[in-house]
Design a protein around this motif. Structure first.
Motif, PDB file in Angstrom:
ATOM      1  N   UNK A   1      53.621  25.779  89.992  1.00 10.21           N
ATOM      2  CA  UNK A   1      54.748  25.254  90.286  1.00 10.21           C
ATOM      3  C   UNK A   1      55.685  25.912  89.594  1.00 10.21           C
ATOM      4  N   UNK A   2      56.675  25.644  90.710  1.00  5.29           N
ATOM      5  CA  UNK A   2      58.366  26.914  90.717  1.00  5.29           C
ATOM      6  C   UNK A   2      58.851  25.242  90.552  1.00  5.29           C
ATOM      7  N   UNK A   3      58.627  25.211  88.816  1.00  4.17           N
ATOM      8  CA  UNK A   3      59.515  24.414  87.655  1.00  4.17           C
ATOM      9  C   UNK A   3      60.938  25.220  87.979  1.00  4.17           C
ATOM     10  N   UNK A   4      61.561  24.369  87.289  1.00  6.32           N
ATOM     11  CA  UNK A   4      63.093  24.541  87.492  1.00  6.32           C
ATOM     12  C   UNK A   4      63.714  25.362  85.651  1.00  6.32           C
ATOM     13  N   UNK A   5      62.553  25.903  85.275  1.00  7.75           N
ATOM     14  CA  UNK A   5      62.480  26.958  84.304  1.00  7.75           C
ATOM     15  C   UNK A   5      62.014  27.681  84.517  1.00  7.75           C
ATOM     16  N   UNK A   6      61.019  28.446  84.781  1.00  6.10           N
ATOM     17  CA  UNK A   6      60.135  29.036  85.822  1.00  6.10           C
ATOM     18  C   UNK A   6      58.848  28.821  85.895  1.00  6.10           C
ATOM     19  N   UNK A   7      58.580  29.329  86.928  1.00  7.38           N
ATOM     20  CA  UNK A   7      57.177  29.729  87.388  1.00  7.38           C
ATOM     21  C   UNK A   7      55.893  29.080  86.789  1.00  7.38           C
ATOM     22  N   UNK A   8      55.085  28.380  86.717  1.00 10.27           N
ATOM     23  CA  UNK A   8      53.825  28.293  86.290  1.00 10.27           C
ATOM     24  C   UNK A   8      52.847  28.367  87.031  1.00 10.27           C
ATOM     25  N   UNK A   9      52.044  29.096  86.704  1.00  9.57           N
ATOM     26  CA  UNK A   9      50.841  29.532  87.633  1.00  9.57           C
ATOM     27  C   UNK A   9      49.515  28.527  86.687  1.00  9.57           C
ATOM     28  N   UNK A  10      48.239  27.805  88.406  1.00  7.90           N
ATOM     29  CA  UNK A  10      47.172  27.283  87.418  1.00  7.90           C
ATOM     30  C   UNK A  10      47.531  26.208  87.063  1.00  7.90           C
ATOM     31  N   UNK A  11      46.142  25.564  86.151  1.00  9.42           N
ATOM     32  CA  UNK A  11      46.361  23.705  86.021  1.00  9.42           C
ATOM     33  C   UNK A  11      47.654  23.296  85.122  1.00  9.42           C
ATOM     34  N   UNK A  12      48.065  22.752  85.049  1.00 11.69           N
ATOM     35  CA  UNK A  12      49.466  22.857  84.265  1.00 11.69           C
ATOM     36  C   UNK A  12      49.819  21.307  84.319  1.00 11.69           C
ATOM     37  N   UNK A  13      50.965  20.330  82.953  1.00 13.76           N
ATOM     38  CA  UNK A  13      50.975  19.248  82.721  1.00 13.76           C
ATOM     39  C   UNK A  13      52.711  19.336  83.339  1.00 13.76           C
ATOM     40  N   UNK A  14      52.336  17.998  83.455  1.00 11.34           N
ATOM     41  CA  UNK A  14      54.188  17.545  84.292  1.00 11.34           C
ATOM     42  C   UNK A  14      54.305  16.173  83.294  1.00 11.34           C
ATOM     43  N   UNK A  15      55.327  16.759  83.222  1.00 10.69           N
ATOM     44  CA  UNK A  15      55.781  16.317  81.960  1.00 10.69           C
ATOM     45  C   UNK A  15      56.788  14.997  82.992  1.00 10.69           C
ATOM     46  N   UNK A  16      57.722  13.583  82.168  1.00  8.98           N
ATOM     47  CA  UNK A  16      58.849  12.930  82.457  1.00  8.98           C
ATOM     48  C   UNK A  16      59.724  12.950  82.512  1.00  8.98           C
ATOM     49  N   UNK A  17      60.560  15.000  82.065  1.00  2.60           N
ATOM     50  CA  UNK A  17      61.550  15.114  82.774  1.00  2.60           C
ATOM     51  C   UNK A  17      61.176  16.326  84.060  1.00  2.60           C
ATOM     52  N   UNK A  18      60.307  16.765  84.669  1.00  2.37           N
ATOM     53  CA  UNK A  18      60.340  17.297  85.432  1.00  2.37           C
ATOM     54  C   UNK A  18      61.108  17.753  86.607  1.00  2.37           C
ATOM     55  N   UNK A  19      62.099  16.736  86.609  1.00  4.96           N
ATOM     56  CA  UNK A  19      62.611  16.192  87.958  1.00  4.96           C
ATOM     57  C   UNK A  19      61.733  16.863  89.362  1.00  4.96           C
ATOM     58  N   UNK A  20      62.753  17.271  89.876  1.00  2.00           N
ATOM     59  CA  UNK A  20      62.487  18.075  92.010  1.00  2.00           C
ATOM     60  C   UNK A  20      61.371  19.435  91.146  1.00  2.00           C
ATOM     61  N   UNK A  21      60.105  19.391  91.921  1.00  3.06           N
ATOM     62  CA  UNK A  21      60.039  21.302  91.947  1.00  3.06           C
ATOM     63  C   UNK A  21      58.811  21.161  93.085  1.00  3.06           C
TER      64      UNK A  21
END
Length: 248
Positions: free
Chosen positions: A35-55
């Protein structure tokens, strides 16, 4: 819940659009999804919160993903982690430790999607403590936010629950990590995004979703996703929503 499979046709990179839900993305691939999130990439299973934005989620080969959308009310009772619920992207292992890895392995070895759904449902039910009590006023406030498409004023919801405006804001921030205003905007934006995906013009989508005008929708879309309404309209994750999440 919905299951997704992508094939070995080269690197996969799919844009995900914010949704008024807390999303669990369970990676069932062998090579791993990032998951290439705005903060930093996260690999594997994740929780995507309400402030995730587009990624974007990216993979380098064939794989499968189980996606689970939780109502924020349910997430507040189940996850009990305000930072993850109201944040961007959090590794699932941060919340559930080894249980997350065990669940992933069981899901990966299950022979069918229906069996995976059954396993995931049973696991999630066990994650809700027996003594969990969610204030009915909070449940009502969220339900009204969704029912009215995010158009109902916070003050009106507070009056209907019998709470003060300050208490409602405090409860949302304590349980979800976001304000009632942001929660309402996510509901409103979700409506506009799906209208755009269905081929409606930005002007029509703005009016029907409750924005002042097309310019207002454009500004808020850029603020939420860093994308224009035109780019949101072509996001592939929205195009499969009607299949993955049929009405009812």
């Amino acid at each position: 819940m919905a299951g997704f499979r992508f094939y070995d046709i080269g690197p996969v990179a799919i844009a995900m659009i914010p949704h008024p839900a807390v999303t669990l993305l369970l990676d069932l691939t062998e090579r791993g999804v990032v998951c290439d999130s705005p903060r930093s990439p996260v690999a594997g299973s994740v929780v995507i919160g309400l402030r995730a934005g587009a990624f974007r989620i990216a993979g380098t080969g064939p794989g499968e993903v189980l996606q689970i959308r939780l109502s924020p009310v349910v997430a507040a009772a189940m996850l009990r982690d305000t930072e993850a619920i109201g944040g961007s992207v959090t590794p699932l292992s941060n919340l559930w430790g080894g249980s997350a890895a065990l669940l992933t392995e069981r899901l990966r070895s299950a022979p069918s999607w229906n069996e995976r759904f059954t396993l995931a449902h049973a696991f999630l039910r066990r994650r809700v403590p027996e003594n969990t009590a969610v204030a009915p006023e909070f449940v009502y406030a969220w339900d009204q936010t969704v029912r009215t498409g995010g158009r109902l004023r916070v003050e009106t919801i507070a009056t209907e629950t019998g709470w003060t405006r300050q208490r409602l804001w405090s409860h949302f921030r304590t349980r979800l990590g976001v304000s009632p205003k942001l929660a309402a905007e996510l509901v409103r934006f979700d409506r506009a995004a799906h209208l755009l995906s269905a081929g409606r013009s930005p002007a029509d989508a703005a009016v029907e979703a409750g924005y002042a005008d097309q310019s207002h929708l454009h500004r808020r879309t850029k603020a939420i996703t860093a994308m224009t309404p035109t780019l949101v309209a072509s996001a592939p994750w929205l195009a499969i929503d009607e299949i993955a999440w049929p009405a009812g």
